[in-house]
Motif scaffolding. Structure first.
Motif, PDB file in Angstrom:
ATOM      1  N   THR A   1      -1.018  -7.344  -7.391  1.00 18.41           N
ATOM      2  CA  THR A   1      -0.985  -5.940  -6.953  1.00 18.41           C
ATOM      3  C   THR A   1      -1.975  -5.829  -5.430  1.00 18.41           C
ATOM      4  OG1 THR A   1      -0.853  -4.811  -9.040  1.00 18.41           O
ATOM      5  CG2 THR A   1      -1.949  -3.594  -7.465  1.00 18.41           C
TER       6      THR A   1
ATOM      7  N   THR B   1      -4.824  -1.361   2.847  1.00 15.76           N
ATOM      8  CA  THR B   1      -4.656  -0.221   2.795  1.00 15.76           C
ATOM      9  C   THR B   1      -5.527   0.781   2.818  1.00 15.76           C
ATOM     10  OG1 THR B   1      -4.556  -0.408   0.171  1.00 15.76           O
ATOM     11  CG2 THR B   1      -2.472  -0.601   1.556  1.00 15.76           C
TER      12      THR B   1
ATOM     13  N   ALA C   1       1.705  -4.412   2.463  1.00 17.59           N
ATOM     14  CA  ALA C   1       2.552  -3.185   2.916  1.00 17.59           C
ATOM     15  C   ALA C   1       1.838  -2.522   3.950  1.00 17.59           C
ATOM     16  CB  ALA C   1       2.369  -2.402   1.750  1.00 17.59           C
ATOM     17  N   SER C   2       0.472  -2.942   4.501  1.00 22.31           N
ATOM     18  CA  SER C   2      -0.172  -2.255   5.215  1.00 22.31           C
ATOM     19  C   SER C   2      -0.233  -3.315   6.824  1.00 22.31           C
ATOM     20  CB  SER C   2      -1.623  -2.210   4.980  1.00 22.31           C
ATOM     21  OG  SER C   2      -2.482  -1.542   6.062  1.00 22.31           O
TER      22      SER C   2
ATOM     23  N   GLU D   1       0.317  -7.215  -2.878  1.00 21.04           N
ATOM     24  CA  GLU D   1       1.402  -6.600  -2.384  1.00 21.04           C
ATOM     25  C   GLU D   1       0.772  -5.397  -1.687  1.00 21.04           C
ATOM     26  OE1 GLU D   1       4.875  -3.837  -4.460  1.00 21.04           O
ATOM     27  OE2 GLU D   1       3.383  -4.921  -5.776  1.00 21.04           O
ATOM     28  N   ARG D   2      -0.593  -4.906  -1.934  1.00 19.56           N
ATOM     29  CA  ARG D   2      -1.021  -3.927  -1.015  1.00 19.56           C
ATOM     30  C   ARG D   2      -1.335  -4.250   0.368  1.00 19.56           C
ATOM     31  NH1 ARG D   2      -2.375   0.714  -3.404  1.00 19.56           N
ATOM     32  NH2 ARG D   2      -3.608   1.287  -1.669  1.00 19.56           N
TER      33      ARG D   2
ATOM     34  N   GLU E   1      -2.840   3.284   6.470  1.00 18.29           N
ATOM     35  CA  GLU E   1      -1.999   3.720   5.334  1.00 18.29           C
ATOM     36  C   GLU E   1      -0.725   2.503   5.250  1.00 18.29           C
ATOM     37  OE1 GLU E   1      -1.415   6.426   3.350  1.00 18.29           O
ATOM     38  OE2 GLU E   1      -3.495   6.882   4.160  1.00 18.29           O
TER      39      GLU E   1
ATOM     40  N   ARG F   1       4.920   1.379   3.096  1.00 16.98           N
ATOM     41  CA  ARG F   1       5.933   1.429   2.013  1.00 16.98           C
ATOM     42  C   ARG F   1       5.084   1.902   0.862  1.00 16.98           C
ATOM     43  NH1 ARG F   1       5.658  -3.148  -0.943  1.00 16.98           N
ATOM     44  NH2 ARG F   1       5.212  -5.017   0.033  1.00 16.98           N
ATOM     45  N   ARG F   2       6.070   2.034  -0.322  1.00 19.43           N
ATOM     46  CA  ARG F   2       5.418   2.542  -1.577  1.00 19.43           C
ATOM     47  C   ARG F   2       4.618   1.169  -2.320  1.00 19.43           C
ATOM     48  NH1 ARG F   2       8.762   5.296  -5.706  1.00 19.43           N
ATOM     49  NH2 ARG F   2       6.791   5.038  -6.956  1.00 19.43           N
ATOM     50  N   VAL F   3       3.374   1.394  -2.772  1.00 23.73           N
ATOM     51  CA  VAL F   3       2.583   0.419  -3.443  1.00 23.73           C
ATOM     52  C   VAL F   3       1.888   0.792  -4.745  1.00 23.73           C
ATOM     53  CG1 VAL F   3       2.194  -1.116  -1.155  1.00 23.73           C
ATOM     54  CG2 VAL F   3       0.544   0.708  -2.079  1.00 23.73           C
ATOM     55  N   PRO F   4       1.860  -0.012  -5.596  1.00 19.13           N
ATOM     56  CA  PRO F   4       1.041   0.335  -6.763  1.00 19.13           C
ATOM     57  C   PRO F   4      -0.358   0.615  -6.604  1.00 19.13           C
ATOM     58  CG  PRO F   4       1.798  -2.217  -6.879  1.00 19.13           C
ATOM     59  CD  PRO F   4       2.089  -1.655  -5.428  1.00 19.13           C
ATOM     60  N   ARG F   5      -0.894   1.774  -7.432  1.00 16.25           N
ATOM     61  CA  ARG F   5      -2.121   2.022  -7.368  1.00 16.25           C
ATOM     62  C   ARG F   5      -3.112   1.232  -7.649  1.00 16.25           C
ATOM     63  NH1 ARG F   5      -2.562   7.739 -10.423  1.00 16.25           N
ATOM     64  NH2 ARG F   5      -2.777   6.255 -11.967  1.00 16.25           N
TER      65      ARG F   5
END
Length: 47
Positions: free
Chosen positions: A20, A33, A27-28, A23-24, A37, A40-44
């Motif tokens: 996780t 993150t 995505a940034s 992936e975060r 921002e 794309r969508r990422v898990p919390r």
């Protein structure tokens, strides 16, 4: 966790947290993150 005799299952929350986090980071644009921002969508995040 219950699994049948020939099937095996393992529970590894640290491994899921590591994926996780990776992936975060991917995505940034800045690699974090919390700083920028995600694009794309990422898990919390887990607390």
């Amino acid at each position: 966790m219950t699994v049948g005799w020939r099937n095996r299952a393992f529970k590894a929350p640290q491994l899921i947290d590591a994926f996780t986090s990776l992936e975060r980071q991917l995505a940034s644009p800045e690699g974090d993150t919390l700083v920028s921002e995600p694009v794309r969508r990422v898990p919390r995040r887990r607390r």
